[in-house]
Design a protein around this motif. Structure first.
Motif, mmCIF file in Angstrom:
data_model
loop_
_atom_site.group_PDB
_atom_site.id
_atom_site.type_symbol
_atom_site.label_atom_id
_atom_site.label_comp_id
_atom_site.label_asym_id
_atom_site.label_seq_id
_atom_site.Cartn_x
_atom_site.Cartn_y
_atom_site.Cartn_z
ATOM 1 N N GLU A 158 7.182 12.927 -1.641
ATOM 2 C CA GLU A 158 8.376 13.796 -1.692
ATOM 3 C C GLU A 158 8.904 14.027 -0.277
ATOM 4 O O GLU A 158 10.099 13.928 -0.029
ATOM 5 C CB GLU A 158 8.055 15.148 -2.327
ATOM 6 C CG GLU A 158 7.495 15.074 -3.724
ATOM 7 C CD GLU A 158 5.987 15.056 -3.733
ATOM 8 O OE1 GLU A 158 5.397 14.795 -2.665
ATOM 9 O OE2 GLU A 158 5.402 15.299 -4.791
ATOM 10 N N ALA A 171 5.993 50.558 -31.315
ATOM 11 C CA ALA A 171 4.816 50.679 -30.446
ATOM 12 C C ALA A 171 4.660 49.390 -29.672
ATOM 13 O O ALA A 171 4.730 48.307 -30.243
ATOM 14 C CB ALA A 171 3.561 50.934 -31.277
ATOM 15 N N TRP A 172 4.481 49.491 -28.366
ATOM 16 C CA TRP A 172 4.408 48.265 -27.555
ATOM 17 C C TRP A 172 3.068 47.559 -27.688
ATOM 18 O O TRP A 172 2.960 46.363 -27.463
ATOM 19 C CB TRP A 172 4.683 48.581 -26.082
ATOM 20 C CG TRP A 172 3.667 49.482 -25.446
ATOM 21 C CD1 TRP A 172 3.671 50.838 -25.432
ATOM 22 C CD2 TRP A 172 2.491 49.087 -24.744
ATOM 23 N NE1 TRP A 172 2.580 51.315 -24.766
ATOM 24 C CE2 TRP A 172 1.835 50.261 -24.326
ATOM 25 C CE3 TRP A 172 1.911 47.851 -24.412
ATOM 26 C CZ2 TRP A 172 0.637 50.246 -23.614
ATOM 27 C CZ3 TRP A 172 0.723 47.834 -23.707
ATOM 28 C CH2 TRP A 172 0.101 49.019 -23.323
ATOM 29 N N GLU A 173 2.030 48.308 -28.093
ATOM 30 C CA GLU A 173 0.690 47.713 -28.099
ATOM 31 C C GLU A 173 0.569 46.477 -28.997
ATOM 32 O O GLU A 173 0.199 45.410 -28.515
ATOM 33 C CB GLU A 173 -0.359 48.757 -28.497
ATOM 34 C CG GLU A 173 -0.610 49.816 -27.453
ATOM 35 C CD GLU A 173 0.268 51.048 -27.651
ATOM 36 O OE1 GLU A 173 1.242 50.973 -28.419
ATOM 37 O OE2 GLU A 173 -0.026 52.085 -27.020
ATOM 38 N N PRO A 174 0.909 46.597 -30.311
ATOM 39 C CA PRO A 174 0.725 45.399 -31.147
ATOM 40 C C PRO A 174 1.758 44.323 -30.846
ATOM 41 O O PRO A 174 1.581 43.178 -31.248
ATOM 42 C CB PRO A 174 0.895 45.948 -32.570
ATOM 43 C CG PRO A 174 1.702 47.164 -32.416
ATOM 44 C CD PRO A 174 1.347 47.752 -31.087
ATOM 45 N N THR A 184 0.842 -1.199 0.000
ATOM 46 C CA THR A 184 0.000 0.000 0.000
ATOM 47 C C THR A 184 0.876 1.248 0.000
ATOM 48 O O THR A 184 2.007 1.208 0.489
ATOM 49 C CB THR A 184 -0.888 0.046 1.254
ATOM 50 O OG1 THR A 184 -0.042 0.246 2.387
ATOM 51 C CG2 THR A 184 -1.679 -1.226 1.433
ATOM 52 N N PRO A 185 0.350 2.353 -0.515
ATOM 53 C CA PRO A 185 1.106 3.607 -0.490
ATOM 54 C C PRO A 185 1.466 4.014 0.933
ATOM 55 O O PRO A 185 2.531 4.586 1.165
ATOM 56 C CB PRO A 185 0.157 4.621 -1.109
ATOM 57 C CG PRO A 185 -0.763 3.821 -1.925
ATOM 58 C CD PRO A 185 -0.926 2.515 -1.228
ATOM 59 N N ALA A 186 0.591 3.695 1.907
ATOM 60 C CA ALA A 186 0.874 4.084 3.290
ATOM 61 C C ALA A 186 2.113 3.364 3.803
ATOM 62 O O ALA A 186 3.012 3.980 4.379
ATOM 63 C CB ALA A 186 -0.332 3.785 4.166
ATOM 64 N N PHE A 227 1.281 4.570 -9.710
ATOM 65 C CA PHE A 227 0.508 5.825 -9.720
ATOM 66 C C PHE A 227 1.217 6.830 -8.810
ATOM 67 O O PHE A 227 2.034 6.436 -7.962
ATOM 68 C CB PHE A 227 -0.929 5.587 -9.245
ATOM 69 C CG PHE A 227 -1.022 4.754 -8.005
ATOM 70 C CD1 PHE A 227 -0.782 5.316 -6.763
ATOM 71 C CD2 PHE A 227 -1.316 3.398 -8.080
ATOM 72 C CE1 PHE A 227 -0.853 4.553 -5.621
ATOM 73 C CE2 PHE A 227 -1.376 2.628 -6.941
ATOM 74 C CZ PHE A 227 -1.140 3.204 -5.710
ATOM 75 N N PRO A 228 0.921 8.110 -8.949
ATOM 76 C CA PRO A 228 1.576 9.093 -8.083
ATOM 77 C C PRO A 228 1.125 8.900 -6.635
ATOM 78 O O PRO A 228 -0.064 8.736 -6.383
ATOM 79 C CB PRO A 228 1.094 10.444 -8.608
ATOM 80 C CG PRO A 228 0.376 10.167 -9.871
ATOM 81 C CD PRO A 228 -0.029 8.743 -9.869
ATOM 82 N N LYS A 282 0.402 54.106 -37.770
ATOM 83 C CA LYS A 282 0.892 53.763 -36.430
ATOM 84 C C LYS A 282 2.414 53.912 -36.391
ATOM 85 O O LYS A 282 3.090 53.738 -37.418
ATOM 86 C CB LYS A 282 0.513 52.315 -36.084
ATOM 87 C CG LYS A 282 -0.989 52.056 -36.060
ATOM 88 C CD LYS A 282 -1.638 52.635 -34.823
ATOM 89 C CE LYS A 282 -3.032 52.103 -34.599
ATOM 90 N NZ LYS A 282 -4.027 52.654 -35.553
ATOM 91 N N HIS A 298 0.728 10.646 -3.148
ATOM 92 C CA HIS A 298 0.758 11.978 -2.541
ATOM 93 C C HIS A 298 1.636 11.993 -1.294
ATOM 94 O O HIS A 298 1.549 11.104 -0.464
ATOM 95 C CB HIS A 298 -0.655 12.424 -2.165
ATOM 96 C CG HIS A 298 -1.417 12.905 -3.356
ATOM 97 N ND1 HIS A 298 -2.786 13.008 -3.377
ATOM 98 C CD2 HIS A 298 -1.006 13.315 -4.573
ATOM 99 C CE1 HIS A 298 -3.161 13.460 -4.550
ATOM 100 N NE2 HIS A 298 -2.108 13.643 -5.290
ATOM 101 N N THR A 338 2.652 43.328 -27.826
ATOM 102 C CA THR A 338 2.380 42.610 -26.575
ATOM 103 C C THR A 338 1.903 41.174 -26.795
ATOM 104 O O THR A 338 2.441 40.258 -26.165
ATOM 105 C CB THR A 338 1.367 43.402 -25.733
ATOM 106 O OG1 THR A 338 1.898 44.695 -25.512
ATOM 107 C CG2 THR A 338 1.087 42.725 -24.419
ATOM 108 N N PRO A 339 0.889 40.930 -27.672
ATOM 109 C CA PRO A 339 0.447 39.534 -27.824
ATOM 110 C C PRO A 339 1.565 38.606 -28.279
ATOM 111 O O PRO A 339 1.706 37.504 -27.754
ATOM 112 C CB PRO A 339 -0.661 39.632 -28.879
ATOM 113 C CG PRO A 339 -1.140 41.038 -28.812
ATOM 114 C CD PRO A 339 0.063 41.853 -28.472
#
Lengths: 434, 190
Positions: free
Chosen positions: B58, B106-109, B27-29, B52-53, B102, B55, B111-112
């Motif tokens: 760590e 220019a930082w506006e266009p 068992t994990p425990a 399985f992971p 424009k 919990h 940014t994306p």
């Protein structure tokens, strides 16, 4: 230990015994002295805030009688404070309905505070009365909303096209509808939750979830239209289809911040020991962080589209706020509402530390107030920024302090948690694994 | 974990080099409790295997917090910077062209695209960094030779203490795992 109970932490309940045991364990933790808040500190703080609020309102009124311009400025400042309270309570209303809809187990530990703040939305309805009075009584030169003054709109084609929506009578009726919806929803949710404290009836949770389903739809519509009516229409030539989302984003940041502050104060007062832990602050901090980013995303998108298309009617809003001292305010808002808190709340250590997270929450409340200031205040073109700054601050703090004082009275009136919520054991055991 | 390796080479009676000692858990425990004991005994070269992971493993193993977020954050910032410089070079230096009146700068266009570059680099760094920190892909592992070990992908949990551990000693490792509730304790050949 059987395989079934192993997977408990993964959110499945395979066997009945994996469900009941933790509930009993959770109930043992819920000692009355930890969940009932008769703390003197809370009461004192509540009365102190209410006193400060009344004092602020009186001073705002006194200074507002000074001159024509001062009176309009006083109404504008009061309007910001009113909208701050609306944002807090409505943000909390939306937040708790989202949590109910997602059946979020972890959130049972903090949902009660969202219910408390939202349930105080009736105070906002009372706070609205002076604004309605300003709209209907008094000369045109005192009116906050310029579209309500006839000499201002005479011969304005752009106004005439909108007059079917923008007229004081319909505006007042809509306000009444918004408040009715908010009061009905928030009172129902708070009542269901408090009733469950007594009866322990699990079906009350299902009822709350059902209310939240259509409630969220009503909430989305009413907050969007309320923001059009009370903020966007301040400059009635201007329009932005994103404005409802913008208002919602700012409001929910302040709502999560105020929930963090209430819980942080309660834990600081020695309540909720072992119940609300760094795990819950961590999650509330994650949501605060997420909504800060959401605000930045929405705010930038609104600006970006208007900047790109460069239509005079739309760009007037930003043009006004990029000239003179308002330019500095815009830049400060970008840093203060997004970049600085982003870098601060980004770290796990900040979110898990109660004091640091409370600091971030307090900062976000101040920034939300600045955001409202930035939307409302430039409309008064004849009063430059910095003139009678004390009036702006007093007018804003008056209603906000009064409202928060009343919220604290509501907080101490019931247990700090929904004691018999069926998801509470899940919330109390909740851990953030790496 | 320290990089110190033991110099001693252990061999089976048949002369094969020993990789380590394995023990199975149900068992994990019980696995977590055993991991705590191995951790407290001061071992550094050992690992836990599970289908399985688990919990909280760590802390039970005493693993330090991962450095991956720090690396990812730095690489993400670099990515955003590269995106920004790239756009500046294209629109303001290499091929300046007036679009809708424009400004070139220019930082506006930007940014994306800057944001997307940041996200792209972050995603790649997260994946590749995770693989590198986990020493993946790993084409060979001595444990794979053991028939019983294959149940780790089904219903068994395993702890393996490696001979390369500076504190390693076959008898004490065996005793430790046995006291910790391990079953089917066995040697693994390199």
């Amino acid at each position: 230990m059987s395989q079934a109970s192993l997977s408990h932490g993964h959110g499945h309940d395979h066997a009945a015994h994996g469900h009941v045991e933790p509930q009993i364990a959770a109930r043992a933790l819920l000692k009355p002295e930890l969940v009932n808040c008769e703390s003197g500190m809370f009461r004192m703080l509540g009365y102190g805030l209410m006193l400060a609020g009344v004092l602020g309102l009186v001073l705002t009124g006194v200074i507002g009688f000074g001159s024509k311009e001062a009176s309009r400025q006083a109404v504008a400042a009061y309007h910001m404070g009113f909208l701050f309270c609306v944002g807090l309570s409505v943000g909390c209303l939306g937040f708790q309905m989202i949590l109910q809809q997602f059946n979020a187990g972890w959130s049972a530990a903090l949902r009660r505070q969202a219910e408390n703040v939202a349930a105080m939305v009736w105070v906002c309805a009372l706070l609205f009365i002076p604004i309605a009075v300003n709209a209907f009584i008094g000369g045109d030169e005192f009116k906050l909303f310029s579209w309500m003054s006839l000499e201002h709109t005479a011969g304005d084609v752009l106004f005439q096209k909108k007059a079917a929506w923008l007229n004081p009578e319909f505006w007042a009726v809509r306000a009444a509808v918004y408040f009715l919806v908010w009061i009905a929803l928030s009172q129902r949710l708070a009542r269901l939750s408090r009733k469950q404290d007594e009866t322990g009836d699990r079906w009350l949770t299902a009822k709350a979830r059902r209310t939240s389903s259509f409630g969220l739809l009503l909430f989305a519509l009413t907050t969007a239209f309320a923001s059009f009516d009370w903020l966007m229409s301040l400059d009635y030539h201007w329009f932005s289809t994103m404005f409802g989302v913008y208002f919602f984003a700012g409001s929910i940041v302040s709502a999560v911040a105020v929930i963090i502050l209430i819980l942080g104060l309660a834990v600081g007062a020695g309540k909720l020991t072992g119940l609300v832990t760094s795990e819950h602050f961590h999650d509330a901090g994650k949501l605060l962080f997420a909504f800060i980013v959401f605000w930045a995303y929405v705010t930038f998108s609104q600006y970006f589209l208007i900047w790109y298309s460069n239509i005079p009617e739309e760009s007037a809003f930003y043009n006004l706020r990029q000239i003179g001292a308002w330019r500095q305010v815009s830049i400060f808002l970008a840093f203060g509402h997004f970049i600085i808190p982003f870098l601060f709340v980004l770290f796990r250590g900040t979110k898990r530390n109660r004091r640091l997270l409370m600091l971030a929450a307090l900062w976000m409340l101040a920034m939300h107030a600045l955001d409202l200031f930035y939307i409302v205040r430039p409309v008064l073109k004849s009063v430059p920024l910095g003139e009678r700054l004390h009036l702006d601050v007093l007018g804003l703090l008056g209603p906000v302090c009064l409202f928060l004082g009343l919220v604290l009275r509501k907080v101490v009136s019931a247990p700090l948690m929904p004691l018999k919520d069926p998801r509470l054991h899940e919330a109390l055991e909740h851990k953030n694994y790496v | 974990m320290s990089n110190k390796r033991s110099k001693t080479i252990y061999k089976t009676p048949q002369g094969a080099v020993v990789y380590g000692v394995v023990a199975e858990f149900d068992t994990p425990a019980s696995l977590s409790r055993a991991a705590e004991k191995v951790r407290d005994a001061g071992y550094t070269k050992w690992d836990v295997y599970s289908p399985f992971p688990v919990h909280g493993i760590e802390e039970a193993m005493g693993l330090p917090a991962t450095k991956l977020p720090l690396l990812t954050g730095l690489v993400g910032l670099c990515g955003a910077g590269i995106g920004l410089i790239f756009q500046w070079w294209v629109t303001a230096v290499a091929y300046p062209m007036v679009v809708q009146g424009k400004p070139f700068f220019a930082w506006e266009p930007w940014t994306p695209v800057t944001f997307e570059f940041g996200v792209l680099f972050t995603a790649f760094c997260s994946l590749l960094g995770m693989l590198a920190f986990n020493k993946l892909p790993m084409w060979y592992h001595p444990l794979m030779k053991k028939e019983r070990f294959l149940r780790v992908s089904d219903d068994r949990l395993v702890i393996c203490i490696e001979t390369s551990d500076p504190k390693f000693n076959i008898d004490s490792a065996r005793n430790l795992l046995e006291n910790a509730g391990g079953r089917h304790i066995d040697l693994v050949e390199e």
